[in-house]
Design an enzyme around this catalytic site. Structure first.
Site, PDB file in Angstrom:
ATOM      1  N   LYS A  81      45.572 101.616  29.767  1.00  0.00           N
ATOM      2  CA  LYS A  81      45.052 102.307  28.584  1.00  0.00           C
ATOM      3  C   LYS A  81      44.351 101.353  27.614  1.00  0.00           C
ATOM      4  CE  LYS A  81      49.418 102.281  25.993  1.00  0.00           C
ATOM      5  NZ  LYS A  81      48.992 101.471  24.862  1.00  0.00           N
ATOM      6  N   THR A  82      44.881 100.122  27.464  1.00  0.00           N
ATOM      7  CA  THR A  82      44.233  99.173  26.555  1.00  0.00           C
ATOM      8  C   THR A  82      42.847  98.810  27.069  1.00  0.00           C
ATOM      9  OG1 THR A  82      46.414  98.296  25.962  1.00  0.00           O
ATOM     10  CG2 THR A  82      44.495  96.962  25.364  1.00  0.00           C
ATOM     11  N   ASP A 110      45.788 104.861  19.669  1.00  0.00           N
ATOM     12  CA  ASP A 110      46.658 104.437  20.762  1.00  0.00           C
ATOM     13  C   ASP A 110      48.059 105.009  20.541  1.00  0.00           C
ATOM     14  OD1 ASP A 110      47.544 103.110  23.013  1.00  0.00           O
ATOM     15  OD2 ASP A 110      47.791 101.182  22.011  1.00  0.00           O
ATOM     16  N   GLU A 111      48.818 105.201  21.637  1.00  0.00           N
ATOM     17  CA  GLU A 111      50.201 105.718  21.566  1.00  0.00           C
ATOM     18  C   GLU A 111      50.251 106.997  20.722  1.00  0.00           C
ATOM     19  OE1 GLU A 111      52.236 104.549  23.537  1.00  0.00           O
ATOM     20  OE2 GLU A 111      52.056 102.380  23.747  1.00  0.00           O
ATOM     21  N   GLN A 145      56.324 109.219  27.680  1.00  0.00           N
ATOM     22  CA  GLN A 145      56.856 108.035  27.024  1.00  0.00           C
ATOM     23  C   GLN A 145      57.088 108.263  25.526  1.00  0.00           C
ATOM     24  OE1 GLN A 145      55.410 104.052  28.510  1.00  0.00           O
ATOM     25  NE2 GLN A 145      53.725 105.298  29.289  1.00  0.00           N
ATOM     26  N   ARG A 197      58.965  99.727  33.521  1.00  0.00           N
ATOM     27  CA  ARG A 197      58.682  98.345  33.086  1.00  0.00           C
ATOM     28  C   ARG A 197      58.638  97.415  34.292  1.00  0.00           C
ATOM     29  NH1 ARG A 197      56.097  99.692  29.542  1.00  0.00           N
ATOM     30  NH2 ARG A 197      56.527 101.702  30.470  1.00  0.00           N
TER      31      ARG A 197
END
Length: 668
Positions: A30-31, A216-217, A247, A599
């Site tokens: 995503k970044t 973002d997020e 998430q 993770r």
């Protein structure tokens, strides 16, 4: 672009003419997409100064800025890199409040106070000396602010005596902040929302400055942040919201999935793009992640996949108790690292709550394994350290009003909110700091004589230390400061024995560190005060890259990745947490487990205890229901024989590793 994008990523970057929701699964890049879209907007002619990217943490903002700068430099647009505004929600809110201070009834030099700065104010307004009740009232006030509920409505909605007391404190709290010419963190969102929604001219100015907004997020936004977002993007809706409903783990601090659900209604032309290719984890890890999260109701279906290979089976261990669990995990990490010649930083131990770290810290120390703990309380966040830092800041800078407000209340001097409000009025009228206003004639005549005398003594002490700070050793002055204010007596009088001992040891460690810094680096108290401000601001960077096992809460691990992950304490009552079971909010706990699973890059190990110590008693534990929701064919329980094909692969791999080890030893 300087790197290839997969088809879904390319679609998310290409469309700049429509409101867009990018559902970015864990590890889906995503970044990369946000940075690439910033570069695409600049290449397409958008003024870089009118591109706004919003994150939730300073670390995420730094990473996004570095990625975007690299792409813009590759386009020959280095000038654009510094023009794009990349900031957290609160940093953006602060920029708006600063620019619009006059319209918000604030002077340009208003103060921003953190929750600990305001704890004593709330306690006094709530008429309680009980810190837990005061903090509960403070949380309630914060929740009301984030939901944009005004004090009168909060009082009408109060359901019990505690909420009514908090709502009454809320009204006085707003008045106190106004008198201090100060705002708190929640105001950095609330005030811009109120201004932009009521003032068309201000709204027009900021919408003009925000031609395209990237968030973002997005799943972590609360109601106030969503309304700020809507006020900035307006009806044009030129935005890219990037998030993942799987998430969403911050419901306890006000985040709501309603903001995701509302987007299609508020913006009928919304384009939805799903990023489902995972670049982090093996197929086996993703199979369990998909199986787990499939048990939650979905706003948008998606299924992660990877081309990183099948990978190792997920190991499951049942330990006798928490001590044995920690020993097993520490031994497994040590053996695996030796066998695979890896780094300690390749390994992470993730758990639900901070209290679970103790057994693992003890096991790591016993086996001489270096480790770092994250997700707990930082040294600089401890109340006793912030008390001392407030004094140092005030000694270095008389105009630091937030430091004045904290220091003057520790220890208590009989100076209440009414006196401080009068002092703030005098400072505002005279255009001076709070410290300078103490000797103002108008304030001297208005204040109670005893309170005024205490304030004069306090300011005199600070001024004396300031005069001596440039010449005398820092360690000596700090020790004198502690004696003069009676800090040890204050701690002993306000804390129970165990807490007092811990705080005083913390203070001794901190002052010893400062004294050594002063001697070895030849720094005076002014230098140290500036250095502390810098360390506090940058804290968290120094540890990055250290070769140590990461011990972390699941919440603190979000956004991170590790080659090898040990997910521990997987028991009913811990994960899912007992309060979530009672409240029926299991879905968020399942998302927390999902975050932990995703993770892991190459290997994942799970463990739980059959018994655990609680309140001095040994109680039986049940394994978490979430273990049963994983892809069972990919789990290997400790002691369970491997299937023939996997056993053969393990045997062959073991033989190769032994051969390599012998060869390495022969070369020594």
């Amino acid at each position: 672009m300087s790197f290839p994008l997969n088809p879904a990523q390319a679609e998310a970057v290409r469309r700049t003419d429509a409101p867009m929701l990018v559902l970015a699964g864990a590890g889906s890049g995503k970044t990369r997409v946000i940075a690439a879209k910033i570069a695409r907007l600049v290449a397409g002619g958008t003024d870089p100064a009118k591109i706004v990217a919003i994150t939730f943490t300073n670390k995420a903002a730094r990473e996004m800025r570095e990625r975007a700068q690299g792409l813009l430099r590759a386009q020959g647009r280095e000038d654009a890199a510094s023009a794009v505004r990349i900031a957290t929600f609160h940093a953006l809110g602060l920029a708006i409040v600063r620019a619009e201070a006059k319209r918000l009834g604030l002077r340009p030099g208003f103060s921003v106070l953190d929750p600990q700065d305001l704890e004593t104010v709330v306690a006094e307004l709530a008429a309680t000396a009980d810190r837990s009740r005061a903090r509960k009232a403070q949380w309630a006030i914060s929740a009301w602010k984030n939901a944009l509920v005004p004090p009168a409505q909060a009082l009408a909605l109060a359901r019990d005596d505690d909420e009514r007391a908090a709502a009454k404190a809320y009204a006085g709290y707003a008045d106190a902040l106004s008198a201090y010419q100060a705002v708190d963190f929640d105001d950095l969102i609330r005030l811009p929302v109120e201004l932009l929604e009521r003032d068309p001219a201000a709204r027009g100015r900021w919408q003009e400055r925000c031609e395209h907004v990237l968030v973002d997020e997005y799943q972590d936004t609360n109601p106030a942040q969503y309304r700020l977002f809507r006020a900035l993007v307006g009806e044009r809706g030129r935005f890219t919201a990037v998030g993942d409903d799987d998430q969403a783990i911050y419901g306890w601090r006000g985040a709501t999935l309603d903001n995701l659900a509302r987007l299609p209604d508020d913006y009928p032309g919304l384009v939805v793009v799903k990023l489902e290719q995972n670049y982090r984890s093996t197929t086996r890890i993703l199979a369990s992640a998909n199986a787990l999260i499939a048990n939650n109701a979905k706003l948008h279906d998606k299924r992660l996949w990877s081309d990183r290979g099948h990978g190792d089976a997920i190991r499951v261990v049942a330990a006798r108790d928490e001590e044995q669990e920690a020993e097993i995990v520490a031994s497994a990490i040590s053996a695996h690292r030796f066998e695979h010649r890896g780094r300690w930083s390749d390994y992470a131990v993730l758990y639900r709550g901070n209290h679970q770290s103790r057994a693992f810290e003890a096991a790591m120390r016993a086996q001489s394994i270096p480790y770092e703990v994250s997700g707990g309380q930082s040294w600089f966040e401890r109340a006793e350290i912030k008390d001392l830092i407030a004094y140092l800041r005030l000694i270095a800078n008389e105009s630091d009003d937030p430091a004045f407000l904290r220091a003057v209340g520790v220890p208590r001097r009989g100076v209440g909110q009414t006196t401080l409000a009068k002092l703030s009025e005098a400072a505002a009228a005279g255009g001076t700091s709070l410290a300078a206003a103490v000797r103002d004639r108008a304030f001297s005549s208005a204040a109670q004589p005893r309170a005024h005398s205490e304030l004069v003594a306090f300011v005199t002490l600070v001024e004396d230390l300031r005069r001596r700070a440039a010449k005398e050793p820092a360690g000596r002055l700090i020790d004198e400061l502690l004696r003069e204010i009676g800090y040890e007596d204050h701690v002993v009088a306000t804390c129970d024995k165990r807490e007092a001992e811990a705080k005083l040891q913390s203070v001794a460690d901190f002052t010893g560190w400062l004294a050594r810094k002063g001697e070895t680096d030849r720094r005076n108290l002014f230098d140290l005060a500036q250095m502390i401000a810098l360390v506090t601001m940058l804290e968290g960077r120094d540890g990055e890259g250290a070769d140590a096992v990461r011990l972390s809460t699941l919440h603190a691990a979000k956004g991170l990745e590790f080659p090898h992950v040990h997910l521990v304490g997987l028991e009913e009552g811990i994960l899912p947490h007992r309060e979530s079971i009672e409240a029926g909010t299991i879905d968020e706990e399942r998302r927390l487990m999902y975050v932990g699973v995703t993770r892991a890059e190459r290997s994942l190990s799970l463990s739980f205890c059959r018994t655990r110590s609680r309140a001095g008693l040994r109680v039986d534990c049940q394994p978490s229901r979430f273990i049963g929701e994983l892809a069972q064919d990919d789990l290997r329980w400790a002691g369970q024989p491997l299937p023939p094909d996997e056993a053969a692969r393990e045997k062959a791999a073991g033989a190769e590793r032994l051969k390599a080890l012998k060869a390495a030893l022969a070369r020594r």
